[in-house]
Design an enzyme around this catalytic site. Structure first.
Site, PDB file in Angstrom:
ATOM      1  N   ASN A   8       1.162  -1.588  -0.110  1.00  0.00           N
ATOM      2  CA  ASN A   8       0.683   0.263  -0.005  1.00  0.00           C
ATOM      3  C   ASN A   8       0.795   0.996   0.033  1.00  0.00           C
ATOM      4  OD1 ASN A   8      -1.940   1.585   0.753  1.00  0.00           O
ATOM      5  ND2 ASN A   8      -2.295   1.169   2.234  1.00  0.00           N
ATOM      6  N   TRP A   9       0.603   1.823  -1.602  1.00  0.00           N
ATOM      7  CA  TRP A   9       1.689   3.487  -1.095  1.00  0.00           C
ATOM      8  C   TRP A   9       1.682   3.754  -1.145  1.00  0.00           C
ATOM      9  CZ3 TRP A   9       3.841   2.144  -7.173  1.00  0.00           C
ATOM     10  CH2 TRP A   9       4.523   1.083  -6.794  1.00  0.00           C
ATOM     11  N   LYS A  10       0.362   4.453  -0.401  1.00  0.00           N
ATOM     12  CA  LYS A  10      -0.727   5.307  -0.191  1.00  0.00           C
ATOM     13  C   LYS A  10      -0.228   6.684  -0.536  1.00  0.00           C
ATOM     14  CE  LYS A  10       0.077   3.533   4.500  1.00  0.00           C
ATOM     15  NZ  LYS A  10      -0.496   2.944   5.603  1.00  0.00           N
ATOM     16  N   GLU A  95      -6.831   4.082   7.946  1.00  0.00           N
ATOM     17  CA  GLU A  95      -7.312   5.703   7.703  1.00  0.00           C
ATOM     18  C   GLU A  95      -8.122   6.640   6.847  1.00  0.00           C
ATOM     19  OE1 GLU A  95      -2.590   5.354   5.417  1.00  0.00           O
ATOM     20  OE2 GLU A  95      -2.546   4.737   7.415  1.00  0.00           O
ATOM     21  N   SER A 205       2.931  -2.616  10.808  1.00  0.00           N
ATOM     22  CA  SER A 205       4.385  -2.530  10.235  1.00  0.00           C
ATOM     23  C   SER A 205       5.184  -4.158  10.012  1.00  0.00           C
ATOM     24  CB  SER A 205       4.652  -2.532  11.830  1.00  0.00           C
ATOM     25  OG  SER A 205       4.345  -1.151  12.104  1.00  0.00           O
ATOM     26  N   GLY A 226       2.764  -1.286   4.531  1.00  0.00           N
ATOM     27  CA  GLY A 226       2.729   0.218   4.101  1.00  0.00           C
ATOM     28  C   GLY A 226       4.320   0.365   3.509  1.00  0.00           C
ATOM     29  N   GLY A 227       4.531   1.256   5.073  1.00  0.00           N
ATOM     30  CA  GLY A 227       6.542   1.392   4.962  1.00  0.00           C
ATOM     31  C   GLY A 227       6.956   0.750   4.241  1.00  0.00           C
TER      32      GLY A 227
HETATM   33  C1  PEP Z   1      -0.622   0.156   6.104  1.00  0.00           C
HETATM   34  O1  PEP Z   1      -1.530   1.460   5.835  1.00  0.00           O
HETATM   35  O2  PEP Z   1      -1.559  -1.025   5.638  1.00  0.00           O
HETATM   36  C2  PEP Z   1      -0.062  -0.867   6.998  1.00  0.00           C
HETATM   37  C3  PEP Z   1       0.070  -1.714   6.860  1.00  0.00           C
HETATM   38  O3  PEP Z   1       0.833  -0.209   6.962  1.00  0.00           O
HETATM   39  P1  PEP Z   1       2.423  -0.461   7.751  1.00  0.00           P
HETATM   40  O4  PEP Z   1       3.088  -1.553   7.134  1.00  0.00           O
HETATM   41  O5  PEP Z   1       3.522   1.117   7.181  1.00  0.00           O
HETATM   42  O6  PEP Z   1       2.346  -0.336   8.753  1.00  0.00           O
END
Ligand code: PEP
Length: 245
Positions: A8-10, A95, A205, A226-227
Site C-alpha cells: 500500500n503505497w498510500k 486511514e 508494521s 505500508g512503509g
Molecule cells: C497499512 O497502511 O496498511 C500498513 C500496514 O502500514 P505499515 O506497514 O506502514 O504499518
C-alpha cells in the site's frame, strides 16, 4: 492458495518514482511463491500497470466510490480503476475510516461496486489501541466483518490493528494467531464453507525482519505492507518469506 503480499503505497511517490519502484519490484519478482500486488495512488495506476505489464506483479487501487459513475467530484469509480489496469482495490483502510468517516455500510457498498467492476477487494478491519485496551478487539472486528462484507464475499480480508499501522509496533505473534483464528471462525460462521478459503492478510508494521515469523502463523494468508513496500529490496525480502500455500 499462495500468500498474497500487497504493498500500500498510500500518498507517496511522484509518477516517475512510482514507475521506478514498480520496475524495481518486478525485476526481483519472478519465481516467487507469493502473489505480489502494489497499490499506488489512483493517479499512477495506469502508468504502474503499463510498467508492470507482463511481470509477476499485479496493480490495485487504494479506494473506490460506491457508485459506478455520477456527480461525485474528486472521487474515482471502480470501473475507472479497472479501466486503468487495476485488478484489485483496498477498501475500508483505517486511514479512510478515520480520516474520511467511512462506515462499515459504506465499505460494504464499495466492496459490491468493486466486485461488480471485476476488481478483487481487500477489505481492511482492525481495532484501535483504545478498543484493544478495553478488551473489545474481537467484538469490534466481528462487527466490522458482519457490516463491511457483502454476502457472498469474493475477496480478501486484511486484519490491521490500527495501533500497529505506521507505528513500528507489531502485534505479537500470539495476538496475530488469536485474531486470525477468530476471523476465520467468524468468516465460517457468517459465510459457511466459503469462509474457509478467504485469505486473511496481516498488516501493521510488517518488514523484512519480522515477515517470516508473521507469515508462518496459521490463518495468515499474506501481508498488507505500508512503509516497507516503498523500498523494493525490503518488499521483495518480505515476499521471499511468503509461502506457496
Ligand atoms: C497499512 O497502511 O496498511 C500498513 C500496514 O502500514 P505499515 O506497514 O506502514 O504499518
Amino acid at each position: 492458495m499462495p500468500q498474497l503480499i500487497a504493498g500500500n503505497w498510500k500518498m507517496h511517490c511522484l509518477a516517475e518514482q512510482a514507475v521506478a519502484l514498480a520496475q524495481g519490484i518486478a525485476a526481483g519478482a519472478h519465481g516467487l511463491a507469493a502473489e505480489l500486488l502494489v497499490c499506488p495512488t489512483a493517479l499512477h495506476v495506469a502508468a504502474v500497470a503499463r510498467a508492470l505489464h507482463g511481470s509477476a506483479v499485479a496493480v490495485g487501487g487504494q479506494d473506490c466510490h460506491q457508485s459506478r459513475q455520477g456527480a461525485h467530484t474528486g472521487d474515482i469509480a471502480a470501473p475507472m480503476l479497472r479501466d486503468a489496469g487495476a485488478g484489485w482495490v483496498i477498501l475500508g483502510h483505517s486511514e479512510r475510516r478515520q480520516n474520511h468517516g467511512e462506515t462499515d455500510e459504506l465499505v460494504r457498498e464499495k466492496t459490491l461496486a468493486a466486485v461488480e467492476a471485476g476488481l478483487i477487494p481487500i477489505v481492511c478491519v482492525g481495532e484501535t489501541g483504545d478498543q484493544r485496551a478495553g478488551g473489545q478487539e474481537t467484538e469490534v472486528v466481528g462487527w466490522q466483518i458482519a457490516g463491511s462484507l457483502p454476502k457472498p464475499f469474493a475477496g480478501v480480508i486484511a486484519y490491521e490493528p490500527v495501533w500497529a499501522i505506521g507505528t513500528g509496533k507489531t502485534a505479537t505473534e500470539e495476538d496475530v494467531a488469536t485474531m486470525h483464528a477468530f476471523i476465520r471462525e467468524e468468516l465460517q460462521r457468517q459465510f459457511g464453507n466459503a469462509g474457509q478459503t478467504v485469505r486473511i492478510l496481516y498488516g501493521g508494521s510488517v518488514k523484512a525482519a519480522n515477515a517470516a515469523s508473521l507469515l508462518a502463523i496459521p490463518n495468515v494468508g499474506g501481508a498488507l505492507v505500508g512503509g516497507a513496500s516503498l523500498d523494493p529490496t525490503e518488499f521483495l525480502t518480505i515476499a521471499r518469506a511468503a509461502q506457496a500455500g
